[in-house]
Enzyme design. Structure first.
Site, mmCIF file in Angstrom:
data_model
loop_
_atom_site.group_PDB
_atom_site.id
_atom_site.type_symbol
_atom_site.label_atom_id
_atom_site.label_comp_id
_atom_site.label_asym_id
_atom_site.label_seq_id
_atom_site.Cartn_x
_atom_site.Cartn_y
_atom_site.Cartn_z
ATOM 1 N N ASP A 15 0.828 -1.210 0.000
ATOM 2 C CA ASP A 15 0.000 0.000 0.000
ATOM 3 C C ASP A 15 0.860 1.256 0.000
ATOM 4 O OD1 ASP A 15 -2.512 -1.117 -0.199
ATOM 5 O OD2 ASP A 15 -2.774 -1.306 1.970
ATOM 6 N N ASP A 156 -10.123 -5.199 -1.007
ATOM 7 C CA ASP A 156 -9.099 -4.615 -0.130
ATOM 8 C C ASP A 156 -9.771 -3.754 0.928
ATOM 9 O OD1 ASP A 156 -6.789 -3.534 0.939
ATOM 10 O OD2 ASP A 156 -6.106 -2.594 -0.917
HETATM 11 ZN ZN ZN Z 1 -4.225 -1.876 -0.895
#
Ligand code: ZN
Length: 182
Positions: A15, A156
């Site tokens: 991320d 996600d």
């Molecule tokens: Zn992500």
């Protein structure tokens, strides 16, 4: 990384946050470069950044196998997806919870992954938004109708032991778990 690899993870999802597209700030391509020799798992960079076209080559050269950009950050999405492919990476597009599936309709056949955000991106540890289940189910149906079931349907945000079975039942093929694992 070695623990999740040994436990059976089939990719690492990284991320990347820029403090602009999302309020938080994490890391850039250097971390991908550092992880590359550590694992044989595919590395997928989820770019939660404004103007991701500036960074695509950096992430590809650092060793990313896949790059996911946000629909909301890319007015010229088709060009960016083509650039990702030219760099030799798999191309994914992420949709925030309020972004309709229809925004991907024209570009669908060019994608390798669609990432449905089941929280608003920017922080770890948020609760799963239940409306995401219906969105995943509608996307699964759309991929079936269009004959595009090869595309990864990833989810996600807020994925844990409780939400994972429901998301899979709705049609997801890739689960991204952050806080539940780490
Ligand atoms: Zn992500």
């Amino acid at each position: 990384v070695h623990e999740v690899e040994a436990a059976g993870a089939d990719r690492l999802h990284l991320d990347v946050m820029d403090g602009h597209f999302v309020p938080n700030l994490t890391f850039g391509a250097l971390v991908v470069r550092a992880l590359r020799p550590v694992t044989r798992l595919p590395l997928v960079a989820h770019l939660m950044v404004e103007a991701p076209e500036r960074l695509l080559a950096d992430f590809a050269q650092a060793g990313a196998d896949g790059i996911v950009v946000h629909q909301e950050a890319c007015p010229h999405l088709q060009r960016i997806v083509a650039q990702i492919h030219e760099l030799g990476c798999r191309a994914g597009v992420a949709l925030n919870p309020a972004t309709p599936l229809g925004t991907l309709e024209e570009i669908l056949p060019e994608l390798d992954e669609i990432l449905v955000m089941s929280v608003n991106p920017g922080f770890g540890g948020q609760a799963f938004l239940p409306g995401s289940l219906d969105k995943v189910a509608r996307l699964r149906k759309l991929l079936q109708v269009r004959g595009l079931e090869r595309i990864d349907l990833a989810v996600d945000g807020g994925i844990d032991e409780r939400t994972a079975p429901r998301v899979v039942q709705a049609g997801a093929t890739v689960l991204v778990a952050g806080s539940a694992v780490f």
